[in-house]
Design an enzyme around this catalytic site. Structure first.
Site, PDB file in Angstrom:
ATOM      1  N   ASP A 351      74.428 -94.949  94.041  1.00 38.73           N
ATOM      2  CA  ASP A 351      75.555 -95.422  94.810  1.00 38.73           C
ATOM      3  C   ASP A 351      75.894 -94.279  95.773  1.00 38.73           C
ATOM      4  OD1 ASP A 351      77.646 -97.191  95.414  1.00 38.73           O
ATOM      5  OD2 ASP A 351      79.030 -95.974  94.237  1.00 38.73           O
ATOM      6  N   ASP A 542      79.503 -93.834  90.117  1.00 39.24           N
ATOM      7  CA  ASP A 542      80.657 -93.048  89.678  1.00 39.24           C
ATOM      8  C   ASP A 542      81.603 -93.869  88.809  1.00 39.24           C
ATOM      9  OD1 ASP A 542      81.664 -94.705  91.580  1.00 39.24           O
ATOM     10  OD2 ASP A 542      82.562 -93.147  92.821  1.00 39.24           O
ATOM     11  N   ASP A 546      81.347 -99.945  90.142  1.00 38.13           N
ATOM     12  CA  ASP A 546      79.927-100.234  89.959  1.00 38.13           C
ATOM     13  C   ASP A 546      79.535-100.386  88.490  1.00 38.13           C
ATOM     14  OD1 ASP A 546      80.125 -97.557  89.433  1.00 38.13           O
ATOM     15  OD2 ASP A 546      79.077 -96.933  91.244  1.00 38.13           O
TER      16      ASP A 546
HETATM   17  P1  ADP Z   1      80.230 -97.586  98.136  1.00 39.54           P
HETATM   18  O1  ADP Z   1      79.165 -98.590  97.944  1.00 39.54           O
HETATM   19  O2  ADP Z   1      79.875 -96.629  99.234  1.00 39.54           O
HETATM   20  O3  ADP Z   1      80.630 -96.882  96.886  1.00 39.54           O
HETATM   21  P2  ADP Z   1      82.375 -99.585  98.024  1.00 39.54           P
HETATM   22  O4  ADP Z   1      81.512-100.706  97.577  1.00 39.54           O
HETATM   23  O5  ADP Z   1      83.333 -99.038  97.038  1.00 39.54           O
HETATM   24  O6  ADP Z   1      81.528 -98.388  98.657  1.00 39.54           O
HETATM   25  O7  ADP Z   1      83.188-100.062  99.287  1.00 39.54           O
HETATM   26  C1  ADP Z   1      82.512-100.559 100.431  1.00 39.54           C
HETATM   27  C2  ADP Z   1      83.403-100.638 101.639  1.00 39.54           C
HETATM   28  O8  ADP Z   1      84.495-101.522 101.396  1.00 39.54           O
HETATM   29  C3  ADP Z   1      84.025 -99.323 102.025  1.00 39.54           C
HETATM   30  O9  ADP Z   1      83.190 -98.579 102.860  1.00 39.54           O
HETATM   31  C4  ADP Z   1      85.294 -99.777 102.742  1.00 39.54           C
HETATM   32  O10 ADP Z   1      84.995-100.120 104.083  1.00 39.54           O
HETATM   33  C5  ADP Z   1      85.681-101.028 102.016  1.00 39.54           C
HETATM   34  N1  ADP Z   1      86.676-100.750 100.981  1.00 39.54           N
HETATM   35  C6  ADP Z   1      86.473-100.764  99.641  1.00 39.54           C
HETATM   36  N2  ADP Z   1      87.593-100.472  98.976  1.00 39.54           N
HETATM   37  C7  ADP Z   1      88.541-100.226  99.927  1.00 39.54           C
HETATM   38  C8  ADP Z   1      89.924 -99.853  99.879  1.00 39.54           C
HETATM   39  N3  ADP Z   1      90.571 -99.643  98.724  1.00 39.54           N
HETATM   40  N4  ADP Z   1      90.559 -99.702 101.039  1.00 39.54           N
HETATM   41  C9  ADP Z   1      89.931 -99.900 102.207  1.00 39.54           C
HETATM   42  N5  ADP Z   1      88.654-100.242 102.315  1.00 39.54           N
HETATM   43  C10 ADP Z   1      87.943-100.418 101.185  1.00 39.54           C
HETATM   44 MG    MG Z   2      81.390 -96.699  94.830  1.00 37.81          MG
END
Ligand code: ADP
Ligand code: MG
Length: 645
Positions: A351, A542, A546
């Site tokens: 991730d 993390d 996920d």
């Molecule tokens: P990653 O796969 O990099 O761990 P996430 O799946 O957690 O990222 O989130 C993907 C995208 O969704 C982020 O890049 C953001 O644009 C949006 N996002 C997720 N959670 C939030 C939040 N709490 N506030 C604003 N945007 C969010």
């Molecule tokens: Mg994440």
């Protein structure tokens, strides 16, 4: 095998007493062994200097025999009663009783000292095994050292010392320098450095001040801290880690399963082979009376050598040691089977946010369209009020007044992988990525800035965006190169972030396969698809949104287990600090453990087969047989202990 059963008992007792039990038992056995050895020597002198009848000799040798062998005979008898005849106590009892009796057959030589010696050595082996087990348990309980004995709690203005189990959530604890933090909590007063070495294997202290979270098991180094307990003892990090490591032995490695299946078939086979060896050749030769003692002697050797102790003991001990050794370095492995899988891992999926990157975003630019900067940050911070996502933390930090200005927030909906919508002061505000903007029908547009773009919409109308940036962890690139060097063939990065960022991070890290703009279920689907490729597949995340992927992969590795419940729960391997470089270390430790276990299996089987052949040919003696058996056990156990280091 009743062997397992027997030791299981020890295990349960020891969990409460932490090894005292074993020590006492060990001293008892040692005294018996020494006493029996002296009496054996005395009996041997008597045999050589006095002219005694066979039955008189038997009586003299029976004294040391019973001293050292009584427990074994008893266990063998109990095994028979419980229908578990084929254990090593049974093998040893039959072999030594046979050796005692053989002298009474016409034309046979007496084997009294041999019989006593076999029992004596068997006890030496058992003693050693107990010691080794105690040792590795001790090193696990080095981890248990993180178990706090007492805690000082403030009740009615007075400091009271109680056991950590008695503390309720919300109570105030006082922790002096040098004391271990008994429960997870939040610092109310004071500042100090805390030593997380027992949990992470890292010795650099971590600074904490008012408002910071502290984790149980760490040692307070310099200042007096007052903390408010946020979790009961049973839910605190310490007790969860202890529980986890204690139960790790229950998930068997492939080699362990193999050994127990092998022993279940092998032991009876050898017993019947011994029986056949004693009876068939004399019958075939036609001179039963004269040749039977010789073949019986060979059969007894068969029984002594056939004892599978070395395997049954050393292989689980090796994995136990491997798990203990890893936990000392801040790598918690939930079962021996995961060490197996880690040792041969072929595909590793990461991730991005919080795993390869720090997950600490900072706001770089604010581009409002329909309101001012302050208003945009204000709304974003409020919407993120309850979010545990690193992005949420960054947006709250960018508007420090958020917690105190009394604005009302309601109807908060977090859409994993997209963002959050909430009602702030009567306005329906959406904060998230382009997917979320499409969802609420806001006309978003892209930004020229590099970085993660968080768009904001008010009542379905586009209000602007905030550019935030994350940094790649210092050791990410090195960790990935290391893994590639270790033969992990496919490295993949998954992210919910936009393509430009994914490409940039992948470029910095030297990953050539990445998949951007994935929703959480898209990550699961991607991993499922990759499970069709080379396996075992490990997913490293993390633990924040996920967890489903962690449990779907062959090995789920969670980073930053310190304080993260989700990670400790969902993962198979937990890296207590959030350093990707620990993954390579985990793979190395796993490989070493598996290699040691394999060495033991082949060494033990090899020596046994060799001695069995010699025994059948009549070249070996009972002395050799017992040396082979105990010798192999001792060497295998010593070898197993290396896994701890
Ligand atoms: P990653 O796969 O990099 O761990 P996430 O799946 O957690 O990222 O989130 C993907 C995208 O969704 C982020 O890049 C953001 O644009 C949006 N996002 C997720 N959670 C939030 C939040 N709490 N506030 C604003 N945007 C969010
Ligand atoms: Mg994440």
């Amino acid at each position: 095998m009743s062997h397992d059963h027997h030791h299981h008992h020890h295990h349960e007792e020891e969990c409460c007493e932490l090894g005292h039990h074993h020590e006492e038992e060990g001293h008892g056995t040692l005294v018996k062994i020494i006493l029996a050895a002296v009496l054996l020597a005395a009996a041997w002198l008597v045999e050589h200097f006095c002219d005694l009848a066979t039955w008189q000799l038997l009586l003299i040798y029976l004294v040391p025999y019973l001293i050292v062998g009584w427990d074994t005979l008893k266990e063998a008898a109990e095994g028979l009663v419980h229908g578990e005849a084929f254990n090593e106590h049974f093998l040893m009892s039959v072999a030594t009783l046979g050796a005692l009796c053989i002298g009474f057959l016409p034309g046979a030589e007496t084997q009294f000292p041999e019989a006593v010696f076999v029992m004596l050595f068997f006890q030496v082996g058992e003693l050693f095994e107990g010691y080794a087990e105690g040792k590795s348990r001790e090193s696990i309980s080095h981890l248990m050292n993180i178990r706090p004995e007492t805690a000082t709690v403030l009740r009615d203005g007075a400091e009271v010392s109680v056991s950590p189990e008695e503390i309720a959530v919300g109570e105030t604890l006082v922790i002096r320098p040098g004391e271990r933090i008994p429960l997870d909590g939040i610092v109310l007063e004071g500042a100090s450095g805390i030593d997380t070495k027992a949990l992470t294997g890292e010795s650099a202290p971590r600074d904490v001040a008012e408002g910071d979270e502290v984790i149980s098991g760490c040692v307070n180094l310099s200042g007096v801290l007052r903390i408010r307990a946020t979790k009961a003892y049973g839910e605190s990090t310490v007790s969860r880690i202890i529980e986890l490591v204690e139960h790790a032995g229950e998930r068997k490695s492939r080699s362990e399963t193999f050994i127990s299946r092998f022993a279940r078939i092998y032991t009876p086979v050898v017993v019947f082979a011994a029986l056949a060896l004693a009876v068939i050749p004399p019958l075939v030769s036609g001179h039963f009376g004269e040749t039977f003692p010789t073949w019986l002697y060979r059969a007894l050797m068969f029984l002594v050598v056939s004892c599978p102790c070395a395997l049954v003991i050393s292989v689980p001990l090796t994995f136990f040691g491997g798990i203990g050794g890893a936990s000392r370095r801040g790598i918690l492995v939930k079962g021996a089977n995961y060490l197996d899988a880690l040792a041969s891992v072929k595909t590793m999926v990461f991730d991005k946010t919080g795993t390869l990157t720090r997950g600490q975003f900072a706001v770089e630019a604010v581009h409002p369209e329909t309101c001012d900067e302050r208003q945009l940050l204000h709304l974003a911070a409020h919407v993120e009020h309850f979010s545990t996502h690193p992005i949420g933390a960054a947006l709250r930090d960018a508007f420090p007044d958020e917690a105190t200005d009394g604005c009302e927030v309601s109807e908060v909906t977090e859409i994993a992988g997209q963002g959050i919508t909430a009602l702030v002061e009567g306005m329906k505000v959406a904060v998230g990525n382009t997917r979320l903007m499409d969802g609420v029908g806001a006309a978003w547009h892209d930004c020229h800035c590099p970085g993660t773009i968080i768009h904001v919409a008010i009542d379905g109308l586009y209000a602007g965006h905030i550019v935030i940036n994350d940094k790649v962890k210092d050791d990410s690139a090195g960790a990935l190169a290391d893994l590639r060097g270790l033969g992990v063939r496919r490295l993949v990065m998954l992210t919910g972030d936009r393509k430009a960022i994914a490409a940039k991070v992948a470029g910095e890290l030297g990953i050539n396969e990445y998949r951007p703009e994935l929703l959480p279920d898209g990550k699961v689907a991607a991993v499922e698809e990759m499970l069709g490729g080379e396996r075992p597949l490990a997913f490293v995340g993390d633990g924040i949104n996920d967890a489903p992927v962690l449990s779907r992969a062959d090995i789920g590795i969670a980073m930053g287990g310190l304080g993260s419940d989700a990670a400790i729960e969902a993962a198979d391997v937990v890296l207590m600090d959030d350093k990707p470089s620990k993954i390579g270390l985990a793979v190395r430790l796993a490989r070493r453990t598996v290699r040691i276990a394999r060495e033991n299996v082949w060494f033990a089987i090899g020596v046994k087969v060799a001695v069995l052949v010699l025994a059948a040919l009549g070249v070996a003696t009972l002395w050799m047989a017992v040396f082979a058996d105990v010798g192999v056990t001792v060497i295998a156990v010593l070898n197993a202990m290396r896994a701890l280091r």
